[in-house]
Design an enzyme around this catalytic site. Sequence first.
Site, short mmCIF file in Angstrom:
data_model
loop_
_atom_site.label_atom_id
_atom_site.label_comp_id
_atom_site.label_asym_id
_atom_site.label_seq_id
_atom_site.Cartn_x
_atom_site.Cartn_y
_atom_site.Cartn_z
N GLY A 234 -32.00 21.48 -13.61
CA GLY A 234 -32.45 22.00 -12.32
C GLY A 234 -31.94 23.41 -12.05
N ASN B 48 -29.06 17.62 -1.03
CA ASN B 48 -28.18 16.77 -1.84
C ASN B 48 -26.95 16.28 -1.10
OD1 ASN B 48 -28.11 19.72 -2.25
ND2 ASN B 48 -26.21 19.31 -3.31
N GLN C 100 -33.57 16.30 -5.68
CA GLN C 100 -33.13 15.07 -5.01
C GLN C 100 -34.32 14.23 -4.55
OE1 GLN C 100 -30.03 13.81 -4.53
NE2 GLN C 100 -29.02 15.52 -5.59
N CYS D 79 -16.40 19.64 -3.05
CA CYS D 79 -17.56 18.86 -3.50
C CYS D 79 -17.60 18.81 -5.02
CB CYS D 79 -18.83 19.45 -2.92
SG CYS D 79 -20.25 19.40 -3.97
C1 LIG Z 1 -28.36 18.56 -9.11
C2 LIG Z 1 -29.17 19.55 -8.38
C3 LIG Z 1 -29.48 20.80 -8.93
C4 LIG Z 1 -28.95 21.24 -10.27
O1 LIG Z 1 -29.52 20.56 -11.33
P1 LIG Z 1 -28.80 20.52 -12.78
O2 LIG Z 1 -29.74 19.71 -13.59
O3 LIG Z 1 -27.46 19.91 -12.58
O4 LIG Z 1 -28.71 21.93 -13.25
C5 LIG Z 1 -30.26 21.67 -8.20
N1 LIG Z 1 -30.70 21.33 -6.98
C6 LIG Z 1 -30.42 20.15 -6.40
C7 LIG Z 1 -30.96 19.83 -5.06
C8 LIG Z 1 -29.64 19.22 -7.08
O5 LIG Z 1 -29.34 18.06 -6.50
#
Ligand SMILES: *Cc1c(COP(=O)(O)O)cnc(C)c1O
Length: 405
Positions: free
Chosen positions: A78, A157, A195, A346
């Site tokens: 992400g 998140n 999320q 966090c």
């Molecule tokens: C976990 C998360 C990310 C980051 O994703 P990764 O796969 O850990 O790089 C970005 N945005 C949100 C809302 C997330 O919960």
Amino acid sequence: MLPPKTTKKIIYLDHAAATFLDPKVKQAMEPFLASEYGNPSALYSKGLIASKAIASSRKIIATIIGARPNEIIFTAGGTEANNLAILGLAKKHKMPQHFIATTIEHSSVLKSLDALVGEGHKISLINVDKEGFVDFDKLKKEIRPQTVLISVMYANNEIGSIQPIAEIGKWLTRINNERTRKNLNRIYFHTDACQAAGVLDVNVNHLGVDFMTVNGSKIYGPKQVGFLYVRSGVELEPLIYGGGQERGLRSGTENVAGIVGMATALELAQQNKEKENIRLLKLRDRMFKNLKASIKALRLNGPGLNNKILNRLPNNLNLSFSGIEGESLLLYLDSYGICVSTGSACDTNSLEPSHVLSAIGLKNKDIKSSIRITLGKNNSIEEINYVAKILSQLVKELSKVKTPN
Ligand SMILES: *Cc1c(COP(=O)(O)O)cnc(C)c1O
């Protein structure tokens, strides 16, 4: 009194941080972790098996999100997809541009935007209200002739607030029609749906988005794999150069097992979401009711719990316990095998208080006293009752230690 400590059985309540790998996802991945190791770019049949697996995963994902397969760009998670949307768009422009996002975005969005400031671009961050919903009127007023991107996360998140993405998308379509008449550039719309992907409708046409970020690790899939949906006709500059995979937007040998796993995970989650959302919401509300009944100084952070409207992720609770350190609670809970997270540190990389809790108006002391509980598909009612009991008793014990003021 508190029952004896035990970490024999783990009760995992941190699904917003990471989810376990669904056994069906693992099964789908296994061939590509072992015997099917061919390079997807190779022309012999062993390579073809890998490239076909990627193509069929791309198709599965495209069908679910209402896109065309070539609009899906696989990334290593992400964070990378968010970076690609923002930095990749900025790199396409020679003149400084204007970007809009909310104050409660994931750090991968906020830090990407920070990086653009040094290059002369302008950034506007839109505040959220006390429950964590974006101030839409403020957003409307913030657009300028140079605006190129609005980035609003689908679901948060930390506090689970779900933003009105489809509504913003509809409004933006109208704005873009006006801008075309005035010879102004289109404003693109990005949503970070990491999320939301296992919980909500992620059809990009219903949402009206040009970019959408999804990852595997929040939907019972593998880590370090994700994708960016890029609407046809929208041009990006790559951040990673090399062999030209993913239409040149993300070079590097593909994570075949990861991609297969993520597609399987998204399919499973989307198939079961209605039933599972109701189950999680009931468990979550039960947990809150039990805690509320025994803890006076309990505060719910984020949207109010409402059975009828899905305005908060159904698995999310974010709580403050006045006068008690969230981190102490986390560590005591861990000694009972219970995994939760806090809003202060966090992650272990940062000692900053949560920017999200601060954006919804919490004072530092309330942020320090907060914990986040996020339920998942293996949690049972027995676990919820047990955790509520332990947590209530811990809070009682810990408030005794404190001298009254
Ligand atoms: C976990 C998360 C990310 C980051 O994703 P990764 O796969 O850990 O790089 C970005 N945005 C949100 C809302 C997330 O919960």
